[in-house]
Design an enzyme around this catalytic site. Sequence first.
Site, PDB file in Angstrom:
ATOM      1  CD  GLU A 219      -5.504   0.531 -11.181  1.00  0.00           C
ATOM      2  OE1 GLU A 219      -4.550   0.447 -11.491  1.00  0.00           O
ATOM      3  OE2 GLU A 219      -5.770  -0.165  -9.824  1.00  0.00           O
TER       4      GLU A 219
ATOM      5  CG  ASP B 218      -3.171  -5.756  -9.339  1.00  0.00           C
ATOM      6  OD1 ASP B 218      -4.415  -5.644  -9.784  1.00  0.00           O
ATOM      7  OD2 ASP B 218      -2.420  -5.186  -9.799  1.00  0.00           O
TER       8      ASP B 218
END
Length: 602
Positions: free
Chosen positions: A491, A285
Amino acid sequence: EHPKYKDPTKPLNVRIKDLLGRMTLEEKIGQMVQIERVNASADVMKNYFIGSVLSGGGSGPSKNASAKDWVDMVNEIQKGALSTRLGIPMIYGIDAVHGHNNVYNATIFPHNVGLGATRDPQLVKNIGSATALEIRATGIPYAFAPCVAVCKDPRWGRCYESYSEDPKIVQEMTEIILGLQGEIPPDSPKGVPYVGGKDKVAGCAKHFVGDGGTTKGINENDTVIDRHSLLSIHMRGYYPSIIKGIATVMASYSSWNGEKMHAHKELLTDFLKNTLNFRGFVISDWQGIDRITSPPHANYTYSIIASVTAGVDMIMLPYNYIEFIEDLTYLVKTNIIPMSRIDDAVKRILRVKFVMGLFENPLADYSLVNEIGKKEHRELAREAVRKSLVLLKNGKSTSTPLLPLPKNAQKILVAGSHANNLGYQCGGWTIEWQGASGNNLTSGTTVLDAIKETVDPKTEVTFEEEPNKASLQSHEFSYGIVVVGEYPYAETNGDSLNLTIPDPGPSTITDVCGAMKCVVIIFSGRPVVIEPYISSMDALVAAWLPGTEGKGITDVLFGDYDFIGKLPQTWFKTVDQLPMNFGDPNYDPLFSLGYGLTTEPI
Ligand SMILES: OC[C@@H]1[C@@H](O)[C@H](O)[C@@H](O)c2nc(-c3ccccc3)cn21
């Protein structure tokens, strides 16, 4: 002589072996590097042999850029990569997680939680196909989707990116991979990536593994469970993804029992690669390797050793390519990281690029630009919205259902912060990373627009975002439609311990429902606190984050279609019950996983 690797008639492994045998260490390490487009000049691509580029959330050529602008940008970067000695094409990736959501005028589909509510894998596969066409319209061949997280706690800011708390539903919805990448041929070797041509894209199952199981849903935190639970719950989306030929897997920021997934050799290599036989590549990521340490980047050499040794093949840096390349080169030259690990990573990356035809078609053209937001895709999104809505209450007693609403009422009130706000309707990961407010971010239909287009022309529609009590008492409204919910987030920004509907939502509910018959529509990425207001409502609809096609909501609200959605998440009574999942002892929800009322079609 025409090198074997450039010959598409040669077997895959012959091409990989031939090319790998020609590559210098510098060229190999370059393939493992993914940088953000903002740094990806043709010169940087050429001089550092960069193998991949991405658009971070909201990152594009310009505001409201056209598909042609996107194609030109991607091709410019590609030409830099193709001008290297071996001419290995770069692969450009983007988060197309509910349609091609970075792109102005693209069709925005319901977020995954809404798709889970449809219980319709065939629909989701079709969404994958439509999305692949819109991604390819912009010259991009790779999407960081699907997220196969199993969200076990709605306090997680990314719960809407998960199809469900039920791993069986997540498993079923991996059908989207066959839409994105294409139907895998039955004789395709299991575990080997499959991408079927220029109107399909490479996918990415994410985030490996256990991203949806962290303590209190704290994003990027620790998933504390035994191995059996990890493999039977959070791993469940990866088995079918691999069978369906998923091209890439993204490592999770989170940890399992205190061990960072980005540094987890046993799960990334021993299990995913050597046991499940995954033959595509593992991508980190964004700064995922930096975050192995706290503070992040505190020991970058260690971050590189731990992640690359664990089995990360491509690193989403996304900025510090010189530091990374220098460090990794040193680590290989001093044998701290064996060349065999580098070769395995590069083989996997080349395998995906060869399989998807990137060597044969590295540059895009404008042939698909009209796919962006085209009518058929919007109609498909509208169908998805219809099927995603969950009817939680209909009438204060079963004998007096409020829905479906009559289209010919004399005077109706539409109220609430979310009734006329396309940004709120789409949620996070829309045009901007965190989403946006307003009706100019892209093209679509708000609930208010949809209502005006649906009701009889003689019906008087009054819109008051935040009605004042006085006005409520004075008018004779046949009924009120209240649309409220969560504001867009992505997020960690979405992590919430209280899960309340932000003000003035609750007071809009109680004011309107206290003055007339009312149906309340909630836009949220997950179940939110609603119990205190239910008794005042006549009807209640969970609409999740429906996207641009607001007419899907009025299609069922006014009875042209049936409500068929079912809860993909447990709807709690109070947050102090959490975590609480179907099957738990003392499972005591407000509405159970799978709950959903229907209305008889008119
Ligand atoms: O957009 C690329 C990836 C995406 O695919 C992943 O699902 C997601 O975890 C993610 N977070 C960031 C990101 C996080 C913090 C600051 C800047 C960027 C970037 N990304």
